[in-house]
Design a protein around this motif. Structure first.
Motif, PDB file in Angstrom:
ATOM      1  N   SER A  68       0.751  -1.188  -0.086  1.00 24.16           N
ATOM      2  CA  SER A  68       0.060   0.070  -0.086  1.00 24.16           C
ATOM      3  C   SER A  68       0.981   1.203  -0.046  1.00 24.16           C
ATOM      4  CB  SER A  68      -0.712  -0.097   1.011  1.00 24.16           C
ATOM      5  OG  SER A  68      -1.824  -0.932   1.230  1.00 24.16           O
ATOM      6  N   GLN A  77      -5.366  -1.360  -1.917  1.00 20.66           N
ATOM      7  CA  GLN A  77      -5.999  -1.777  -3.117  1.00 20.66           C
ATOM      8  C   GLN A  77      -7.025  -2.786  -2.997  1.00 20.66           C
ATOM      9  OE1 GLN A  77      -2.901  -1.758  -6.036  1.00 20.66           O
ATOM     10  NE2 GLN A  77      -1.786  -0.408  -4.675  1.00 20.66           N
ATOM     11  N   ALA A  98      -6.940   1.426  -6.261  1.00 16.82           N
ATOM     12  CA  ALA A  98      -6.427   1.921  -5.261  1.00 16.82           C
ATOM     13  C   ALA A  98      -7.257   3.088  -4.725  1.00 16.82           C
ATOM     14  CB  ALA A  98      -5.196   2.265  -5.731  1.00 16.82           C
TER      15      ALA A  98
END
Length: 177
Positions: A33, A59, A152
């Protein structure tokens, strides 16, 4: 002859030590991330910012937004450390006045609206130590749906300075002046 042999052994040892210590400088892979930042004004040519947000971008990877940011629960508004928001001047978030400074940005997702929380705690990991008593402002904003799905989690600012949160097809606009 022995001196030459000893010198070559010493040289080999030095090369081995140098190459071994160079391997100690390994760099880790990209975070799952990755950290990102959004600011207003968003132009890189404008050095005087009003607000900057530093956050990590989880995500979906086949999961739902609600499974990662459950409705009714305080969420760190990203991944890893709690999202950090810095106001470089006094602002109004929704209808709440917030003084210049650095804060954590938490949210409470909901089906029809999200609660946006500006909290004075900083340098905290996740929402595990969230303390409601340190809230500086709470604003409720409506949820809308976007046409394009974003894998995302993303934060961006529009031309007026409102902050937009987006993930999957979920969209949340936070008015700021």
């Amino acid at each position: 002859m022995k001196k030459v042999m000893n010198l070559s052994k010493l040289a080999c040892l030095a090369i081995l030590l140098v190459s071994f210590s160079m391997n100690a400088q390994d760099f880790k892979d990209l975070d799952k991330s990755p950290m990102d930042a959004a600011a207003f004004p968003s132009s890189h040519r404008v050095s005087e910012k009003t607000v900057k947000v530093i956050y990590s971008r989880p995500q979906l990877k086949g999961r739902t937004v609600q499974s990662l940011a459950p409705n009714g629960e305080v969420w760190r508004t990203g991944a890893n450390e709690a999202t950090e928001i810095t106001f470089y001047k006094d602002v109004t978030v929704g209808d709440k006045k917030v003084k210049a400074g650095t804060y954590s940005l938490f949210t409470i997702p909901g089906e029809k609206s999200w609660t946006i929380i500006i909290n004075s705690d900083v340098d905290v990991w996740g929402a595990y130590s969230y303390n409601k008593g340190n809230d500086v402002a709470r604003v409720e904003v409506p949820v809308s749906e976007g046409k394009k799905s974003l894998e995302a989690f993303s934060i961006a600012f529009d031309d007026e300075g409102s902050m937009h949160l987006a993930w999957g097809t979920l969209r949340v606009a936070v008015p700021m002046k």
